[in-house]
Design a protein around this motif. Structure first.
Motif, PDB file in Angstrom:
ATOM      1  N   GLU A  15       3.689 -20.325  22.800  1.00 37.08           N
ATOM      2  CA  GLU A  15       4.859 -21.160  23.035  1.00 37.08           C
ATOM      3  C   GLU A  15       6.153 -20.487  22.594  1.00 37.08           C
ATOM      4  OE1 GLU A  15       4.831 -23.935  24.714  1.00 37.08           O
ATOM      5  OE2 GLU A  15       2.651 -23.816  24.955  1.00 37.08           O
ATOM      6  N   PHE A  16       6.074 -19.539  21.652  1.00 36.10           N
ATOM      7  CA  PHE A  16       7.278 -18.858  21.177  1.00 36.10           C
ATOM      8  C   PHE A  16       6.898 -17.468  20.695  1.00 36.10           C
ATOM      9  CE2 PHE A  16      10.953 -17.966  18.496  1.00 36.10           C
ATOM     10  CZ  PHE A  16      11.983 -18.463  19.284  1.00 36.10           C
ATOM     11  N   PRO A  17       7.744 -16.475  20.927  1.00 37.99           N
ATOM     12  CA  PRO A  17       7.396 -15.095  20.555  1.00 37.99           C
ATOM     13  C   PRO A  17       7.554 -14.823  19.068  1.00 37.99           C
ATOM     14  CG  PRO A  17       9.587 -15.163  21.516  1.00 37.99           C
ATOM     15  CD  PRO A  17       9.037 -16.552  21.633  1.00 37.99           C
ATOM     16  N   ILE A  18       6.975 -13.716  18.621  1.00 43.82           N
ATOM     17  CA  ILE A  18       7.129 -13.227  17.243  1.00 43.82           C
ATOM     18  C   ILE A  18       8.171 -12.117  17.282  1.00 43.82           C
ATOM     19  CG2 ILE A  18       5.967 -12.149  15.289  1.00 43.82           C
ATOM     20  CD1 ILE A  18       3.373 -13.362  16.283  1.00 43.82           C
ATOM     21  N   LEU A  19       9.360 -12.393  16.759  1.00 48.08           N
ATOM     22  CA  LEU A  19      10.478 -11.470  16.891  1.00 48.08           C
ATOM     23  C   LEU A  19      11.156 -11.212  15.551  1.00 48.08           C
ATOM     24  CD1 LEU A  19      12.167 -13.024  20.060  1.00 48.08           C
ATOM     25  CD2 LEU A  19      10.603 -11.080  20.011  1.00 48.08           C
ATOM     26  N   CYS A  20      11.794 -10.058  15.452  1.00 49.38           N
ATOM     27  CA  CYS A  20      12.627  -9.753  14.293  1.00 49.38           C
ATOM     28  C   CYS A  20      14.025 -10.309  14.536  1.00 49.38           C
ATOM     29  CB  CYS A  20      12.677  -8.244  14.049  1.00 49.38           C
ATOM     30  SG  CYS A  20      13.443  -7.296  15.389  1.00 49.38           S
ATOM     31  N   GLU A  21      14.840 -10.337  13.504  1.00 56.26           N
ATOM     32  CA  GLU A  21      16.180 -10.914  13.613  1.00 56.26           C
ATOM     33  C   GLU A  21      17.069 -10.111  14.544  1.00 56.26           C
ATOM     34  OE1 GLU A  21      19.840 -12.383  10.667  1.00 56.26           O
ATOM     35  OE2 GLU A  21      18.004 -11.512   9.841  1.00 56.26           O
ATOM     36  N   THR A  22      16.883  -8.797  14.566  1.00 58.41           N
ATOM     37  CA  THR A  22      17.699  -7.948  15.431  1.00 58.41           C
ATOM     38  C   THR A  22      17.437  -8.236  16.897  1.00 58.41           C
ATOM     39  OG1 THR A  22      17.790  -6.180  13.783  1.00 58.41           O
ATOM     40  CG2 THR A  22      18.230  -5.569  16.068  1.00 58.41           C
ATOM     41  N   CYS A  23      16.167  -8.287  17.284  1.00 58.73           N
ATOM     42  CA  CYS A  23      15.829  -8.514  18.690  1.00 58.73           C
ATOM     43  C   CYS A  23      16.210  -9.917  19.147  1.00 58.73           C
ATOM     44  CB  CYS A  23      14.341  -8.281  18.916  1.00 58.73           C
ATOM     45  SG  CYS A  23      13.841  -6.555  18.818  1.00 58.73           S
ATOM     46  N   LEU A  24      16.134 -10.901  18.254  1.00 61.45           N
ATOM     47  CA  LEU A  24      16.496 -12.267  18.619  1.00 61.45           C
ATOM     48  C   LEU A  24      17.984 -12.390  18.886  1.00 61.45           C
ATOM     49  CD1 LEU A  24      15.292 -15.055  19.057  1.00 61.45           C
ATOM     50  CD2 LEU A  24      15.708 -15.552  16.652  1.00 61.45           C
ATOM     51  N   GLY A  25      18.795 -11.588  18.193  1.00 58.78           N
ATOM     52  CA  GLY A  25      20.235 -11.589  18.428  1.00 58.78           C
ATOM     53  C   GLY A  25      20.994 -12.502  17.493  1.00 58.78           C
ATOM     54  N   ASP A  26      22.324 -12.410  17.560  1.00 62.44           N
ATOM     55  CA  ASP A  26      23.177 -13.193  16.669  1.00 62.44           C
ATOM     56  C   ASP A  26      23.580 -14.537  17.260  1.00 62.44           C
ATOM     57  OD1 ASP A  26      24.711 -12.171  18.668  1.00 62.44           O
ATOM     58  OD2 ASP A  26      26.347 -11.460  17.392  1.00 62.44           O
ATOM     59  N   ASP A  83       8.203  -3.172  11.747  1.00 57.00           N
ATOM     60  CA  ASP A  83       7.636  -4.081  10.763  1.00 57.00           C
ATOM     61  C   ASP A  83       8.577  -5.259  10.517  1.00 57.00           C
ATOM     62  OD1 ASP A  83       5.538  -4.413   8.474  1.00 57.00           O
ATOM     63  OD2 ASP A  83       7.491  -4.674   7.515  1.00 57.00           O
ATOM     64  N   LEU A  84       8.011  -6.471  10.468  1.00 56.99           N
ATOM     65  CA  LEU A  84       8.824  -7.675  10.339  1.00 56.99           C
ATOM     66  C   LEU A  84       9.418  -7.828   8.945  1.00 56.99           C
ATOM     67  CD1 LEU A  84       6.588 -10.209  12.310  1.00 56.99           C
ATOM     68  CD2 LEU A  84       8.792  -9.275  13.023  1.00 56.99           C
ATOM     69  N   GLU A  85       8.775  -7.283   7.937  1.00 54.87           N
ATOM     70  CA  GLU A  85       9.253  -7.450   6.565  1.00 54.87           C
ATOM     71  C   GLU A  85      10.267  -6.391   6.166  1.00 54.87           C
ATOM     72  OE1 GLU A  85       7.474  -7.785   1.978  1.00 54.87           O
ATOM     73  OE2 GLU A  85       6.122  -7.631   3.707  1.00 54.87           O
ATOM     74  N   TYR A  86      10.025  -5.149   6.560  1.00 59.38           N
ATOM     75  CA  TYR A  86      10.890  -4.045   6.126  1.00 59.38           C
ATOM     76  C   TYR A  86      11.792  -3.507   7.230  1.00 59.38           C
ATOM     77  CZ  TYR A  86       7.589  -4.020   2.239  1.00 59.38           C
ATOM     78  OH  TYR A  86       6.792  -4.387   1.177  1.00 59.38           O
ATOM     79  N   GLY A  87      11.518  -3.840   8.490  1.00 58.23           N
ATOM     80  CA  GLY A  87      12.324  -3.321   9.584  1.00 58.23           C
ATOM     81  C   GLY A  87      12.138  -1.839   9.814  1.00 58.23           C
ATOM     82  N   LEU A  88      10.954  -1.305   9.483  1.00 55.96           N
ATOM     83  CA  LEU A  88      10.664   0.120   9.591  1.00 55.96           C
ATOM     84  C   LEU A  88       9.542   0.367  10.591  1.00 55.96           C
ATOM     85  CD1 LEU A  88      10.675   0.962   5.778  1.00 55.96           C
ATOM     86  CD2 LEU A  88      12.456   1.577   7.422  1.00 55.96           C
ATOM     87  N   PRO A  89       9.459   1.577  11.136  1.00 58.54           N
ATOM     88  CA  PRO A  89       8.313   1.917  11.991  1.00 58.54           C
ATOM     89  C   PRO A  89       6.996   1.805  11.222  1.00 58.54           C
ATOM     90  CG  PRO A  89      10.081   3.522  12.251  1.00 58.54           C
ATOM     91  CD  PRO A  89      10.461   2.657  11.095  1.00 58.54           C
ATOM     92  N   THR A  90       5.933   1.494  11.917  1.00 63.89           N
ATOM     93  CA  THR A  90       4.638   1.309  11.258  1.00 63.89           C
ATOM     94  C   THR A  90       4.165   2.591  10.579  1.00 63.89           C
ATOM     95  OG1 THR A  90       3.514   1.809  13.356  1.00 63.89           O
ATOM     96  CG2 THR A  90       3.931  -0.503  12.853  1.00 63.89           C
ATOM     97  N   GLN A  91       4.537   3.750  11.105  1.00 66.11           N
ATOM     98  CA  GLN A  91       4.112   5.005  10.493  1.00 66.11           C
ATOM     99  C   GLN A  91       4.733   5.175   9.113  1.00 66.11           C
ATOM    100  OE1 GLN A  91       4.421   8.418  13.061  1.00 66.11           O
ATOM    101  NE2 GLN A  91       4.181   9.892  11.411  1.00 66.11           N
ATOM    102  N   ALA A 145      13.929  -0.018   3.235  1.00 64.39           N
ATOM    103  CA  ALA A 145      13.955  -1.253   4.034  1.00 64.39           C
ATOM    104  C   ALA A 145      15.318  -1.489   4.672  1.00 64.39           C
ATOM    105  CB  ALA A 145      13.566  -2.434   3.167  1.00 64.39           C
ATOM    106  N   ARG A 146      15.285  -1.966   5.914  1.00 61.14           N
ATOM    107  CA  ARG A 146      16.505  -2.341   6.625  1.00 61.14           C
ATOM    108  C   ARG A 146      16.634  -3.863   6.544  1.00 61.14           C
ATOM    109  NH1 ARG A 146      15.253   1.243  12.079  1.00 61.14           N
ATOM    110  NH2 ARG A 146      15.377   3.293  11.106  1.00 61.14           N
ATOM    111  N   THR A 147      17.428  -4.330   5.610  1.00 57.34           N
ATOM    112  CA  THR A 147      17.518  -5.762   5.356  1.00 57.34           C
ATOM    113  C   THR A 147      18.475  -6.473   6.306  1.00 57.34           C
ATOM    114  OG1 THR A 147      19.218  -5.307   3.680  1.00 57.34           O
ATOM    115  CG2 THR A 147      16.936  -5.487   2.922  1.00 57.34           C
ATOM    116  N   ASP A 148      19.499  -5.780   6.779  1.00 56.82           N
ATOM    117  CA  ASP A 148      20.480  -6.391   7.681  1.00 56.82           C
ATOM    118  C   ASP A 148      20.143  -6.064   9.132  1.00 56.82           C
ATOM    119  OD1 ASP A 148      21.932  -7.361   5.504  1.00 56.82           O
ATOM    120  OD2 ASP A 148      23.037  -5.460   5.318  1.00 56.82           O
ATOM    121  N   PRO A 149      20.340  -7.013  10.039  1.00 56.31           N
ATOM    122  CA  PRO A 149      20.061  -6.751  11.461  1.00 56.31           C
ATOM    123  C   PRO A 149      20.992  -5.689  12.028  1.00 56.31           C
ATOM    124  CG  PRO A 149      21.171  -8.868  11.187  1.00 56.31           C
ATOM    125  CD  PRO A 149      20.811  -8.389   9.809  1.00 56.31           C
TER     126      PRO A 149
END
Length: 326
Positions: A15-26, A83-91, A145-149
């Motif tokens: 019903e709804f996607p799993i997205l990070c704050e950056t991809c969802l937009g402002d 990654d949803l928590e740190y905003g980093l590539p999985t590697q 970690a990238r804390t800000d979008p």
């Protein structure tokens, strides 16, 4: 609930996607279109519900590229695969935490694996377990970690006709009128980003962080040894070897040439068979290596002719013997 059509039993509905704050937009009011079984997942190849939306004014339309099952397994965004928590590539995350990717990459097993993992999912909870990760790895992720979008990532793609000098749309063109830059970051793909292998963005982040922490690779390509100091008194050669291999799940045990433990000086030398593996270890241990509950410092070994070593005489003599035997 099992679907009426047996051929769609393994397909995903959401019903709804799993997205990070950056991809969802402002934009607080996002209009999102939904298409059930709109495309196949970029990793497991199973059909899933596709979502499409515009994250903001002047941005390009974004869409989900992997299914929710694959996103929950790795705890990543369905669109950018970060990654949803740190905003980093999985590697980067897996290297810091010493996590081994269990997801198969072959077309034969990946759909079977996704179906088995789907049965283990509990609601929106991710299957990623970081409770056993070392404190040094967690500290490394906190620093990176990238804390800000970063909304500039949602900008339109480059105009290919402009690069050829053939675009006649001018300001009405929905794509960016900039010349493309060819570098190591130009070759990115979904599979490498998701499975955490050969990701150029991750490699750049890890190399930059290691250099900032004093682990810049030496110019001498023959140096493949790392120096561990301030070891705990309980450390042995066997415990060091075990911890070294456990912290680097992506490295085969055969790549480790030897471990020389100097108990009197409470230091050790980890010798690898090739330079690439040594650099990978240095990047993973940029914030130190945890052995027997204590974080030990890591430095590159020195060449045979290096002078002015800051190590004590016992360590210096051991370094020379290790390099001579390599």
């Amino acid at each position: 609930m099992p679907k009426a059509d047996i051929n769609k039993a393994g397909w995903e509905q959401s019903e709804f996607p799993i997205l990070c704050e950056t991809c969802l937009g402002d934009n607080a009011f996002v209009r999102m279109s939904k298409q059930e079984f709109g495309r196949s997942c970029g990793t497991c190849a199973r059909p899933f519900t596709v979502f499409r939306w515009n994250p903001g004014t002047g941005m390009r339309f974004k869409t989900t590229v992997i299914c929710q099952t694959c996103a929950k397994i790795k705890n990543v965004c369905q669109t950018c695969l970060l990654d949803l928590e740190y905003g980093l590539p999985t590697q980067v995350r897996d290297t810091a935490l010493g996590i081994e990717s269990e997801a198969p990459t072959s077309e034969i097993n990946r759909e079977y694996y996704a179906q088995n993992m789907e049965s283990k999912l509990d609601g929106a909870k991710s299957l990623l377990d970081v409770s056993r990760a070392s404190s040094a790895g967690k500290e490394m992720l906190k620093q990176l970690a990238r804390t800000d979008p970063y909304y500039k990532r949602n900008r339109p793609h480059l105009c290919s006709f402009y690069a050829k000098g053939e675009c006649n749309r001018g300001d009405a063109c929905p794509y960016r009128h900039e010349m493309p830059v060819q570098n190591e970051l130009s070759k990115q793909n979904i599979q490498d980003r998701y499975h955490g292998r050969n990701d150029p963005v991750a490699k750049k982040i890890l190399a930059t962080h290691a250099a900032n922490m004093g682990l810049q690779p030496p110019e001498d390509q023959n140096i493949t040894s790392l120096f561990l100091s301030s070891l705990p008194a309980s450390a042995t050669e066997e415990s060091i070897r075990t911890r070294v291999l456990k912290s680097l799940p992506a490295v085969q045990p055969s790549q480790l040439k030897s471990v020389v433990h100097v108990a009197k000086s409470r230091c050790a030398f980890v010798n690898w068979k090739d330079r690439a593996t040594a650099e990978l270890a240095a990047q993973a241990w940029a914030n130190g290596l945890e052995i027997d509950g204590e974080v030990v410092s890591v430095r590159w070994g020195r060449s045979k002719g290096a002078s002015g070593s800051k190590a004590n005489p016992a360590a210096s003599s051991s370094t020379s013997s290790v390099i001579a035997s390599s």
